[in-house]
Each structure stands twice: as C-alpha cells, then as structure tokens.
Design an enzyme around this catalytic site. Structure first.
Site, PDB file in Angstrom:
ATOM      1  N   ASP A 133      55.636  27.215  33.379  1.00 49.79           N
ATOM      2  CA  ASP A 133      57.168  27.355  33.432  1.00 49.79           C
ATOM      3  C   ASP A 133      57.611  26.583  34.627  1.00 49.79           C
ATOM      4  O   ASP A 133      59.381  26.477  34.707  1.00 49.79           O
ATOM      5  CB  ASP A 133      57.353  28.682  33.544  1.00 49.79           C
ATOM      6  CG  ASP A 133      57.882  29.496  32.360  1.00 49.79           C
ATOM      7  OD1 ASP A 133      57.915  28.819  31.351  1.00 49.79           O
ATOM      8  OD2 ASP A 133      57.867  30.681  32.337  1.00 49.79           O
TER       9      ASP A 133
ATOM     10  N   GLN B 179      56.064  36.567  31.449  1.00 51.46           N
ATOM     11  CA  GLN B 179      57.304  36.778  30.766  1.00 51.46           C
ATOM     12  C   GLN B 179      58.319  37.543  31.628  1.00 51.46           C
ATOM     13  O   GLN B 179      57.958  38.698  32.083  1.00 51.46           O
ATOM     14  CB  GLN B 179      57.154  37.200  29.284  1.00 51.46           C
ATOM     15  CG  GLN B 179      58.258  37.211  28.750  1.00 51.46           C
ATOM     16  CD  GLN B 179      58.844  36.005  28.204  1.00 51.46           C
ATOM     17  OE1 GLN B 179      57.964  35.118  27.729  1.00 51.46           O
ATOM     18  NE2 GLN B 179      59.969  35.585  28.038  1.00 51.46           N
TER      19      GLN B 179
ATOM     20  N   LYS C 210      55.538  32.142  21.197  1.00 58.45           N
ATOM     21  CA  LYS C 210      54.950  30.996  22.130  1.00 58.45           C
ATOM     22  C   LYS C 210      53.245  30.857  21.957  1.00 58.45           C
ATOM     23  O   LYS C 210      52.589  29.912  21.658  1.00 58.45           O
ATOM     24  CB  LYS C 210      54.685  31.448  23.693  1.00 58.45           C
ATOM     25  CG  LYS C 210      56.109  31.019  24.311  1.00 58.45           C
ATOM     26  CD  LYS C 210      56.266  31.729  25.696  1.00 58.45           C
ATOM     27  CE  LYS C 210      57.703  31.900  26.175  1.00 58.45           C
ATOM     28  NZ  LYS C 210      57.950  32.323  27.454  1.00 58.45           N
TER      29      LYS C 210
END
Lengths: 282, 282
Positions: free
Chosen positions: A121, A98, A54
C-alpha cells in the site's frame, strides 16, 4: 469540444493482462507464485467488499491471496503478532491491513510494524520517505494509478503545470511528489487555498482528491486540460466524483469518469506492487 | 518602497539565547548536557570550516560537542562502525556525518545507518517520511530555518501562495512540505518549469533554492512579497544569493540578505534539533 474519456477500467484490463504474464514469468524463472496477504479486522461492510475484490483480483491474474478476517474485538497485541508472522512468511510478498480499523486499534502502530518490503500500500514512513527522497520503494496505489492514467492519454507530464486539490497522506501528498518526479510544476491546493477556481484554471493537469461531490465545476477547468477525478462520494445512492462531470467534459481534453476511472486502477496497482515486491525482495 | 531586511543573524542570536536557557534547563531537570557528534571524513577545506563553526556554536550555548576527523582513506566499514558506536552512545544526542563524502563512500548507506532519533540533519528516510506523513520527527535544518525567517516577519503563512524554486532533498522538497503543513498553497518549480518568472510573480512567499547566482530578477517578484534567498554561490570571491538583491529589494516587502540570511539559521536549527532530540529520546 467534448473531452476524451480516460477509462481506468480499460487501462486496468490491459495492465492486468501484462501482470498475468509477469506472474507466470516469476513462477517459471524463480519457482514461486507472488502472494498478497490481507488482514481485515471487524465487520465494516464496505471493507469486506473491498477485500473480497482484492482477493478476486489476485486470483484472476494467477497470484496467491490469503485473507485473515479477524473479529472486531481483536487486540493490538494480537494484530501486531499477526503482522510479525506475515512479515516473516516467505510465501507472502505483500501485506496490507485494511483501513479503517476499529477505534481501539492504532493505524499508526500498524504502519510502523509492517515491513517496508511488503508494504504494497506504500503507506509506511519508510516508503513515503523513499518517495520524497527519490529513492526506490513501494508507492501508494491510488497515486500510482493517477500517474498511469495521465500517461495513458499520451500527454507529456514534464514541464506541465499540475494542480492537485487535496493533501491527504493517501492521495494528495504522494500524487504531488510523483508529479514533481515526472518534472511537472506542481501546485498543492487544499481547504485553505484562496481563489481556488483561478488557481485550478491554470492547470494543464488537474487532480481532484478532496472527497466532496461535484465540487470542481467548469470554471475550475483550463480548456484542453487533463482532469483526473479521484473523489468518490455517495449522493442519494449514486457514486459521484469530485468533478462536476457534465461541465468539465465540455472544457477538458481528457477526463476520467466516476465510477470506472481511478477506482479500478487502485487494485491493479496493488497487484503490480505485490509482483514488484516479490521480484525485488524475495 | 524598499523591502525590510530579514536578518538571519539577528534572529539566530535571539534563538540561541533561548537555546542556552533550554540547555541549562535540561541539565538542571534531567541531569545531563545535550551533545552533538559530528563525523568528518577527508580534507575538504570548506567542510572543515563548517564543522568548526558547528562545534563552536555548540560550545557557545553550553552544549557538548565531539568531532571525529577521519582520514580520507577511511573505509565504509570503519565509518559504519563509528556510526553504530555513536548511535549507541548515551551522551551524544545528535549525530551528523558531514557531506560531501569522499567518492568511495556511500551517502545513502550513511543515511540508512544513522539512528533516526539522532538524525539532527533530518536527512534519513525515516525523518523525511515522517515529514511527508505529518508525523513527529527531526526536520532538516535549512528548511526549518526558512520557515522561522518567514514567521519572524509577522506575515501569516496560512492561505498564502508560496512558490519554491528548486527541488533538492536538502531544501526544495522539505521546505515545500513544511509550507504545506503551515497551510500555504505551494507551487514547486524547477529547471523544467515553463514561464518561471510569471509563476514566481504570483508568490506571496518566494523561496529560491537553486544555487544559481542572481537568477531571480526583479520581474520574478510580486510587489509586497516575502523573499527568502537560500542560494549561495561564490562569484569572483564574493558570496551571491539566488536573488538579484538590488532589484528584488525594490519590490518585496521582506527579503533575506546573502550572507546573513538563511545561512546563520541553519546551524541554529541544528542546535535546536539536538536539544529536541535530547529531550525527546534520551
């Protein structure tokens, strides 16, 4: 007839070129660079690989990236305080934590804390409610990538029968709502579905998101269908999708491979969401 | 074979008897009475009837009810201030603003302002996100009533194929998610669906929520299905459902009438949500 392969790798590369331009435009017109903050707790090796990817992807298109790697002993209070700090920071427009978290930390508490405006997200309750209600918001990356892949085939979604296998919060449910918003007739299937192959064989668009290697065999596929394979399982060290590719490729009109299908799109949509968040909320 | 009629009137009466007991229990054990506040702006005659019915239903089961009837000239600022006041009031556990609002007022702004903990209509983004994510929250009344009616037949929902016609935020979308949560395979249909009668004829459970009088004819019905008719349209002064009852009753195993089916359940679920909110959040 053998299906046309829908390459997420190629589509991603095209989209990232455009995102690069958007980053430059934001810098030129608004005077700042879109930035993504990632918090990673613990030492799960796969998570470290994902987070590194990422970060690399952000830098490649000219965005800012900040990764905070925290020891696995981090407390919920420490994590919460860091989330609050990033929520307040003006130079970071996207924030993601994460997953999976170490067992003593609460994913639910994290998702309740991240500002919906930085939730790139698309996993906060606020953003999933916006999705279901048809209001503007940030949409989960993998489902968004699935829709882009379907659209890249040129096949019209409106009026088609889409069948989604799997009902996770991460993929199955949001992808079903997105397909509905695109005017598909949508059937949501799962482990309790009876006659699954017959139900799937009605699908003009079939999305498999269950995480069981090669579960979807040729008899699930309607001739001429668009098949999107979200699953990734490791079998004998090899990455396998949910779809038995060799069989499906002979019946479908379009099919995504694993790897190189949905996977590359997820990070691309994360980049896009971060630029969207920067433009919308900065 | 003629279908068994699923009476929402009878089921409602039974549930309300139990709610009466729950109100007494809250009073006995927690020392307060659950209360519902309703804000009604303007002079829409149907809205006044609905609100009066809600008030009456609250009082009948021993709850408190407070209705604020405001002139149609009320400004958004005045309405917002009143919502804030009710959000803060400890003696009112549920708050709803009756829709439709006069054109100068924003439904979206109202729903963004009502505390999710008092949102007994289940319409805030927070509660619809909780529904989609499978988190606890207050669920929209009519969809909740639909599920209760299906369960009252004794027909198991898990593993059945449910088809929902209509995708409104008020009914179609939440009822689809609720059926999914009950482990049905769910197909969401709407105006863009092709071959609608054939798709519906696969349904073990058919929910019609489109608001077109007698649109669902006998050929939509799988023999032995459970048919829930959410629609209400007024035709020549008579209340009609979405389902052509005379035809459907000959094929279905269970069917709700209009009126007396889903209608009475909606207010009953509103009462239940208010008591739930009082117990959960007071």
């Amino acid at each position: 007839m053998s299906a046309q392969i829908v390459s997420g790798k190629e589509l991603s590369a095209k989209i990232r070129e455009k995102l690069k331009e958007r980053v430059k435009k934001v810098e030129r017109e608004k005077g700042f660079t879109p930035g993504l903050a990632v918090i990673l707790v613990g030492d799960d090796p796969a998570s470290h690989v994902y987070v590194n990817n990422k970060e690399k992807a952000c830098l490649e298109i000219g965005m800012k990236s900040e990764v905070r790697r925290l020891p696995k002993e981090t407390t919920q209070e420490e994590l919460n305080a860091l989330i609050d700090a990033y929520n307040a920071r003006e130079d970071m427009h996207g924030l993601l934590v994460q997953f999976p978290l170490p067992a003593h930390l609460s994913q639910e508490e994290v998702l309740a804390r991240i500002s919906p405006k930085k939730d790139v997200d698309g996993l906060t309750v606020q953003n999933s409610g916006a999705l279901l209600s048809g209001l503007p918001g940030l949409v989960s990356c993998t489902p968004k990538g699935v829709i882009r892949l379907i659209k890249s085939t040129g096949v019209e979604i409106a009026g088609k029968h889409a069948v989604v296998i799997g009902r996770s919060n991460l993929v199955g449910k949001p992808v079903s709502v997105l397909l509905l918003n695109e005017n598909a007739t949508v059937t949501m299937c799962h482990s309790k579905t009876k006659n699954l192959p017959e139900v799937c064989a009605q699908a003009d668009i079939l999305v498999a998101a269950i995480g069981r290697a090669e579960f979807v065999t040729g008899n699930f596929i309607k001739p001429g269908a668009v098949v999107i394979d979200v699953g990734t399982s490791r079998v004998d060290g090899k990455l396998k999708g949910d779809v038995k590719f060799d069989e499906a490729v002979e019946k479908a009109a379009y099919i995504t491979p694993v790897p190189g299908g949905v996977g590359p799109m997820t990070i691309t949509m994360l980049l896009e969401n971060t630029i969207d968040a920067a433009e919308m909320f900065h």
